[in-house]
Design a protein around this motif. Structure first.
Motif, short mmCIF file in Angstrom:
data_model
loop_
_atom_site.label_atom_id
_atom_site.label_comp_id
_atom_site.label_asym_id
_atom_site.label_seq_id
_atom_site.Cartn_x
_atom_site.Cartn_y
_atom_site.Cartn_z
N GLU A 115 0.83 -1.21 0.00
CA GLU A 115 0.00 0.00 0.00
C GLU A 115 0.87 1.26 0.00
OE1 GLU A 115 -2.88 -0.04 3.14
OE2 GLU A 115 -4.28 -1.27 1.96
N GLN A 116 1.98 1.22 0.73
CA GLN A 116 2.84 2.40 0.77
C GLN A 116 3.42 2.72 -0.60
OE1 GLN A 116 3.13 4.35 3.62
NE2 GLN A 116 3.96 5.74 2.05
N ARG A 117 3.70 1.68 -1.39
CA ARG A 117 4.18 1.92 -2.76
C ARG A 117 3.11 2.66 -3.56
NH1 ARG A 117 8.50 -0.54 -5.17
NH2 ARG A 117 7.38 -0.49 -7.17
N LEU A 118 1.85 2.29 -3.37
CA LEU A 118 0.77 2.98 -4.09
C LEU A 118 0.71 4.45 -3.69
CD1 LEU A 118 -2.15 0.36 -3.84
CD2 LEU A 118 -0.39 0.57 -5.61
N PHE A 119 0.82 4.71 -2.38
CA PHE A 119 0.75 6.09 -1.91
C PHE A 119 1.98 6.88 -2.36
CE2 PHE A 119 -1.62 4.00 1.82
CZ PHE A 119 -2.81 4.01 1.11
N ASP A 120 3.14 6.25 -2.34
CA ASP A 120 4.37 6.93 -2.79
C ASP A 120 4.31 7.28 -4.28
OD1 ASP A 120 5.37 6.73 -0.23
OD2 ASP A 120 6.69 5.03 -0.66
N ALA A 121 3.58 6.45 -5.03
CA ALA A 121 3.45 6.70 -6.47
C ALA A 121 2.44 7.79 -6.79
CB ALA A 121 3.06 5.41 -7.19
N GLY A 122 1.71 8.26 -5.77
CA GLY A 122 0.78 9.36 -5.97
C GLY A 122 -0.68 9.01 -5.78
N MET A 123 -1.00 7.77 -5.45
CA MET A 123 -2.39 7.41 -5.20
C MET A 123 -2.84 8.07 -3.89
SD MET A 123 -5.32 5.83 -5.50
CE MET A 123 -5.27 4.52 -6.73
N PRO A 124 -3.83 8.96 -3.90
CA PRO A 124 -4.31 9.58 -2.66
C PRO A 124 -5.01 8.54 -1.78
CG PRO A 124 -4.99 10.84 -4.60
CD PRO A 124 -4.49 9.52 -5.09
N VAL A 125 -4.76 8.62 -0.49
CA VAL A 125 -5.41 7.70 0.44
C VAL A 125 -6.92 7.79 0.31
CG1 VAL A 125 -5.71 7.10 2.87
CG2 VAL A 125 -3.46 7.82 2.04
N ALA A 126 -7.44 9.02 0.19
CA ALA A 126 -8.88 9.21 0.09
C ALA A 126 -9.45 8.56 -1.17
CB ALA A 126 -9.22 10.70 0.11
N ALA A 127 -8.70 8.64 -2.27
CA ALA A 127 -9.18 8.05 -3.52
C ALA A 127 -9.22 6.53 -3.42
CB ALA A 127 -8.28 8.48 -4.67
N LEU A 128 -8.18 5.97 -2.79
CA LEU A 128 -8.16 4.52 -2.63
C LEU A 128 -9.31 4.06 -1.74
CD1 LEU A 128 -6.69 1.89 -3.28
CD2 LEU A 128 -5.28 2.25 -1.24
N MET A 129 -9.58 4.81 -0.68
CA MET A 129 -10.68 4.46 0.22
C MET A 129 -12.01 4.49 -0.52
SD MET A 129 -11.67 6.18 3.90
CE MET A 129 -10.14 5.67 4.67
N GLU A 130 -12.22 5.49 -1.37
CA GLU A 130 -13.45 5.57 -2.15
C GLU A 130 -13.59 4.37 -3.08
OE1 GLU A 130 -16.04 7.68 -2.29
OE2 GLU A 130 -15.33 8.92 -0.62
N LYS A 131 -12.48 4.01 -3.73
CA LYS A 131 -12.53 2.88 -4.68
C LYS A 131 -12.85 1.57 -3.96
CE LYS A 131 -10.00 0.84 -8.50
NZ LYS A 131 -8.86 0.99 -9.41
N VAL A 132 -12.14 1.33 -2.85
CA VAL A 132 -12.34 0.10 -2.08
C VAL A 132 -13.78 0.03 -1.56
CG1 VAL A 132 -11.73 -1.05 0.07
CG2 VAL A 132 -9.92 -0.20 -1.43
N ALA A 133 -14.24 1.13 -0.98
CA ALA A 133 -15.58 1.14 -0.39
C ALA A 133 -16.67 0.98 -1.45
CB ALA A 133 -15.79 2.41 0.41
N GLY A 134 -16.42 1.52 -2.64
CA GLY A 134 -17.37 1.36 -3.73
C GLY A 134 -17.55 -0.11 -4.09
N ARG A 135 -16.44 -0.83 -4.16
CA ARG A 135 -16.53 -2.25 -4.51
C ARG A 135 -17.11 -3.07 -3.35
NH1 ARG A 135 -11.49 -3.37 -8.70
NH2 ARG A 135 -12.10 -1.66 -10.09
N SER B 282 -19.37 -1.90 -1.32
CA SER B 282 -20.81 -1.60 -1.35
C SER B 282 -21.52 -2.41 -2.42
CB SER B 282 -21.02 -0.10 -1.60
OG SER B 282 -20.42 0.67 -0.58
N ASP B 283 -20.88 -2.53 -3.58
CA ASP B 283 -21.49 -3.32 -4.65
C ASP B 283 -21.69 -4.77 -4.21
OD1 ASP B 283 -21.50 -1.10 -6.28
OD2 ASP B 283 -19.67 -1.66 -7.37
N ARG B 284 -20.68 -5.33 -3.55
CA ARG B 284 -20.80 -6.74 -3.14
C ARG B 284 -21.84 -6.90 -2.03
NH1 ARG B 284 -22.07 -11.31 -4.07
NH2 ARG B 284 -21.10 -13.06 -3.00
N ILE B 285 -21.86 -5.97 -1.10
CA ILE B 285 -22.82 -6.07 0.01
C ILE B 285 -24.25 -5.97 -0.50
CG2 ILE B 285 -23.65 -4.88 2.09
CD1 ILE B 285 -20.66 -4.23 2.67
N THR B 286 -24.49 -5.12 -1.49
CA THR B 286 -25.85 -5.02 -2.04
C THR B 286 -26.24 -6.30 -2.78
OG1 THR B 286 -25.00 -3.89 -4.02
CG2 THR B 286 -25.81 -2.51 -2.22
#
Length: 516
Positions: free
Chosen positions: A25-45, A47-51
């Motif tokens: 995960e730190q490699r992703l953040f070091d490469a420029g992936m915002p923590v907030a953006a990753l959280m949104e992406k993870v939570a979106g998926r 949510s889809d599975r839970i529904t």
């Protein structure tokens, strides 16, 4: 460029520890992936599975103070907009900044949040977002009491990443832990979810992929990853073993089984039935002379070798067999503790071998476990936990993958540690874990079937000079054996899968897997 299907198959195989996942995960953040953006992406998926799992209804969400809690809050927001009646419980007074922001927004939407759990009691299901990976300290009150109370409710619970309270690597409950009905593991499989210790907490586990680049994973884990999860496609890639159009029985392997005694006659039969299902070209079975009629009647195609026997009905010694005539030897089921001299004889041969049951006990009596390194041919050991402890008393078994890796390295053998989640290691350090099984296999004789199956596959593989590695072959045998148990349980319930019945589902299990 690899296809999405190839990437997903690779992702499904990989298993990480907490430290490894943190580094990825730190490699992703070091490469420029915002923590907030990753959280949104993870939570979106998520949510889809839970529904997909639950239609709109009342949902109670447990919110932790860290980013696992942040994931849960984004899920809460998404479910709120999809028509769910959402209630939150956050028992922490302070949260990480990003999590606190999501909590503030959830409240602004009119989603209620309490610090006590009783407000969630009327929910149709719960979402557990208290703790993510990396937890190392035992849960203490009031959180521990809250977790115990929630478990008493017997509601469906979806845990995010892993059930709160589980150690990420060992799968041990840290004091107490959420007993989830579903665990949605994020990104890569966490090692703790594949440990026997975790089974009563994990429920139905699924992987939620969020597109981690393979290059970032390989940078941390290496290629191949040191611990991998057996997938159906991977296991089936070795089955059926290739048969040239012009082949004949001697080219399809000759397996020798050394097994059975008057007291444990069934061990010889079950091992033979397992070997027969492997498709091996020739099958020879060495048993006490008194067992020869019984084996001949049940396995008429096998060559039954009657051996001199002791007064107790065990094999006294092997007749003058040319062991070099066999492609592989499987030894152990039902031999009794008088087996040490027989084990010593085959240890001194140059034949690949599988040792199980009393073959392992004989090995431990001989005190020659370390000398396996000096064998001229491959050795596969298949102990259950008790046999493992006798063979390797100095190895701790807090983490099964670590234990089998140490055992394989110290012996130069492939070591398969039986259990609800079989762990297999090669001397070079690679570990494979079979993620699927069934309690139906907790029956006497099930392991004998696996010994015969593995011995038959080993003989075929070597006779055909196949390029399938012994580690791959061993994992395929373990997977095949488990799938047969699962299929049998589906047809006969978990109570109806005795070891003899298990042998009748080995071939159907392969046919079903080929169709799917």
């Amino acid at each position: 460029m690899s296809s999405p299907e190839f990437r997903l198959e690779q992702i499904r195989r990989m298993i990480v520890t907490a430290d490894q996942m943190r580094s990825i995960e730190q490699r992703l953040f070091d490469a420029g992936m915002p923590v907030a953006a990753l959280m949104e992406k993870v939570a979106g998926r998520l949510s889809d599975r839970i529904t997909e799992l639950f239609p709109p209804c009342k949902v109670g969400i447990l919110v932790g103070s860290g980013h696992n809690g942040g994931d849960a809050l984004v899920v809460a927001r998404e479910l709120h907009f999809r028509g769910y009646e959402v209630r939150l419980c956050c028992p922490f007074s302070h949260c990480k900044d990003l999590t606190a922001s999501h909590l503030q927004y959830a409240k602004s939407l009119g989603i209620s949040c309490e610090s006590e759990i009783e407000s969630l009691r009327s929910s149709n299901f719960l979402i557990d977002g208290l703790f993510g990976f990396g937890l190392t300290r035992s849960l203490e009150d009031p959180i521990a009491a809250m977790v115990d109370r929630i478990n008493e409710w017997n509601l469906p619970i979806v845990s995010i990443d892993l059930p709160s309270g589980l150690h990420t690597d060992t799968g041990q409950a840290l004091g107490t832990a959420i007993k989830a009905t579903h665990t949605l593991c994020l990104g890569l499989w966490k090692l703790g979810l594949l440990q026997d210790n975790a089974l009563e907490f994990v429920g139905q586990a699924e992987l939620i992929d969020f597109d981690i680049p393979l290059a970032d994973i390989a940078a941390i884990l290496g290629d191949p990853a040191p611990i991998q999860r057996i997938t159906p496609d991977w296991a089936m890639s070795a089955l059926p073993l290739k048969r040239p159009a012009s082949t004949h029985k001697y080219k399809m392997g000759h397996s020798l089984l050394i097994c059975g005694s008057r007291r444990y006659a069934g061990g010889a039969l079950l091992t033979g039935l397992g070997a027969r299902s492997s498709g091996v070209g020739m099958l020879s079975i060495a048993v006490p002379e008194s067992l020869k009629p019984m084996l001949s009647s049940h396995l008429p195609e096998a060559l039954i070798i009657g051996c001199p026997e002791t007064e107790s009905g065990a094999i006294a010694h092997l007749p003058d067999l040319d062991l070099s005539a066999f492609d592989a030897i499987a030894c152990g089921p039902g031999l009794t503790l008088d087996a040490a001299p027989i084990v010593e004889k085959i240890l001194n041969s140059d034949r690949p071998m599988v040792l199980d049951a009393d073959g392992l006990n004989g090995l431990s009596q001989l005190g020659t476990v370390p000398t396996l390194q000096n064998r001229q041919a491959p050795t596969i050991l298949t102990p259950h936990l008790g046999e493992f402890k006798r063979l390797f008393p100095e190895i701790e078994i807090e983490c099964r993958s670590t234990a089998v890796r140490e055992a394989a390295k110290s012996t130069g053998a492939i070591v398969l540690l039986k259990g609800a989640r079989i762990a297999i290691a090669a001397p070079e350090g690679q570990v494979r874990i079979n993620p699927e099984s069934t309690p139906a296999l907790a029956r006497g004789g099930s392991g004998d079937v696996l010994t015969g199956l593995l011995g038959g596959l080993l003989a075929q593989n070597l006779a055909a000079q196949s390029k399938i590695s012994l580690l791959d072959l061993t994992q395929t045998a373990a997977w095949w054996h488990a799938e047969a148990g699962i299929l049998a349980a589906q047809h006969r319930t978990e109570l109806g899968v005795d070891a003899h019945t298990l042998t009748q589902f080995l071939i159907p299990a392969i046919a079903v897997s080929k169709k799917s």
